[in-house]
Design a protein around this motif. Structure first.
Motif, short mmCIF file in Angstrom:
data_model
loop_
_atom_site.label_atom_id
_atom_site.label_comp_id
_atom_site.label_asym_id
_atom_site.label_seq_id
_atom_site.Cartn_x
_atom_site.Cartn_y
_atom_site.Cartn_z
N GLY A 126 0.90 -1.30 -0.02
CA GLY A 126 -0.07 -0.20 0.09
C GLY A 126 0.67 1.32 -0.12
O GLY A 126 2.00 1.27 0.18
N PRO A 127 0.02 2.31 -0.20
CA PRO A 127 1.05 3.60 -0.41
C PRO A 127 1.01 4.21 0.99
O PRO A 127 0.32 4.07 1.86
N LEU A 169 -3.59 4.27 -5.95
CA LEU A 169 -2.65 3.21 -5.57
C LEU A 169 -3.28 2.14 -4.52
O LEU A 169 -3.12 1.14 -4.80
N LEU A 170 -4.02 2.80 -3.49
CA LEU A 170 -4.52 1.99 -2.62
C LEU A 170 -5.67 1.22 -3.15
O LEU A 170 -6.02 -0.15 -2.91
N THR A 184 -3.30 1.51 6.64
CA THR A 184 -3.70 2.37 7.90
C THR A 184 -2.97 2.39 9.06
O THR A 184 -3.15 3.02 9.93
N GLY A 185 -1.83 1.40 8.91
CA GLY A 185 -1.00 1.30 10.23
C GLY A 185 0.19 2.46 9.83
O GLY A 185 -0.03 3.47 10.04
N VAL A 186 1.52 1.84 9.99
CA VAL A 186 2.52 2.97 9.98
C VAL A 186 2.53 3.56 8.78
O VAL A 186 3.15 4.64 8.68
N TYR A 187 1.93 3.37 7.78
CA TYR A 187 1.90 3.97 6.51
C TYR A 187 0.93 5.23 6.45
O TYR A 187 0.89 6.01 5.67
N GLY A 188 0.12 5.10 7.67
CA GLY A 188 -0.69 6.60 7.97
C GLY A 188 -1.89 6.77 7.00
O GLY A 188 -2.18 7.98 7.14
N PHE A 189 -2.43 5.97 6.25
CA PHE A 189 -3.59 6.32 5.50
C PHE A 189 -4.48 6.55 6.46
O PHE A 189 -4.89 5.89 7.37
N ILE A 209 -12.32 3.56 0.32
CA ILE A 209 -11.68 3.01 -0.86
C ILE A 209 -11.87 1.57 -0.92
O ILE A 209 -12.10 0.94 -2.21
N ALA A 210 -11.72 0.84 0.05
CA ALA A 210 -11.88 -0.55 -0.04
C ALA A 210 -13.09 -0.88 -0.23
O ALA A 210 -13.44 -1.82 -1.12
N ALA A 211 -14.32 -0.34 0.21
CA ALA A 211 -15.63 -0.76 0.18
C ALA A 211 -16.15 -0.59 -1.34
O ALA A 211 -16.59 -1.54 -2.11
N GLU A 212 -15.65 0.83 -1.85
CA GLU A 212 -15.78 1.02 -3.32
C GLU A 212 -15.40 0.04 -4.37
O GLU A 212 -15.92 -0.56 -5.18
#
Length: 171
Positions: free
Chosen positions: A79-80, A92-93, A119-124, A132-135
């Motif tokens: 992930g970005p 990118l996600l 969503t963890g250390v990558y901070g999204f 974005i995941a749902a769509e």
């Protein structure tokens, strides 16, 4: 059977699905968070197989065996890193989810579990990532049958965020 997306709170490494998705770094050789947990649970065979893949660019995905996991496959996607949203992070996600689903389909998988990528250390931001995941997943599954997709949350707050995003997208 219609495609189904559900939210589940727990440890992704315990799920007996066809494939689990690893929120990997570009080396694919293990790291912290979900990546580290998956590598630990899968055993040393996973890192040995990952060494043969030569890494993975952001937004793409690679597939390996599940090794000591209940899942048959691990799909690694990078992930970005969130940099404010103006450097293609949302696109990118979305590509991570699409590419993971495509690899799963090519491998004959029909049940797949995703962590909250980036969503963890990558901070999204969790809410934006969940939307974005749902769509992306709903669009990819449109017209397909027999799929069971699980969005895995590690705590109640993350589960609520994912459920909210899924409900908003289904309306």
């Amino acid at each position: 059977m219609a495609a189904m997306i559900r939210v589940w709170q727990g440890d992704i490494t315990t799920l007996g699905v066809d494939a689990i998705v690893n929120a990997a770094n570009s080396s694919l050789l293990g790291g912290g968070g979900v990546d580290g947990a998956i590598h630990r649970a899968a055993g040393p065979g996973l890192v040995e197989e990952c060494r043969t893949l030569g890494g993975c660019p952001t937004g793409e995905a690679r597939i390996t065996g599940g090794h000591d996991l209940p899942a048959r496959h691990v799909i690694h996607t990078v992930g970005p890193v969130w940099q404010g949203g103006g450097r293609g992070e949302p696109e990118l996600l979305a590509a991570c989810y699409r590419n993971a689903m495509t690899l799963a389909e090519e491998a004959g998988a029909r049940s797949i579990a995703f962590p909250a990528i980036s969503t963890g250390v990558y901070g999204f931001p969790a809410g934006r990532a969940a939307a974005i995941a749902a769509e992306t997943l709903c669009a990819w599954l449109k017209g397909r049958t027999g799929w069971q997709v699980t969005l895995v949350a590690f705590d109640a707050g993350a589960a609520a965020t994912l459920r909210d995003a899924l409900e908003r997208h289904r309306q």
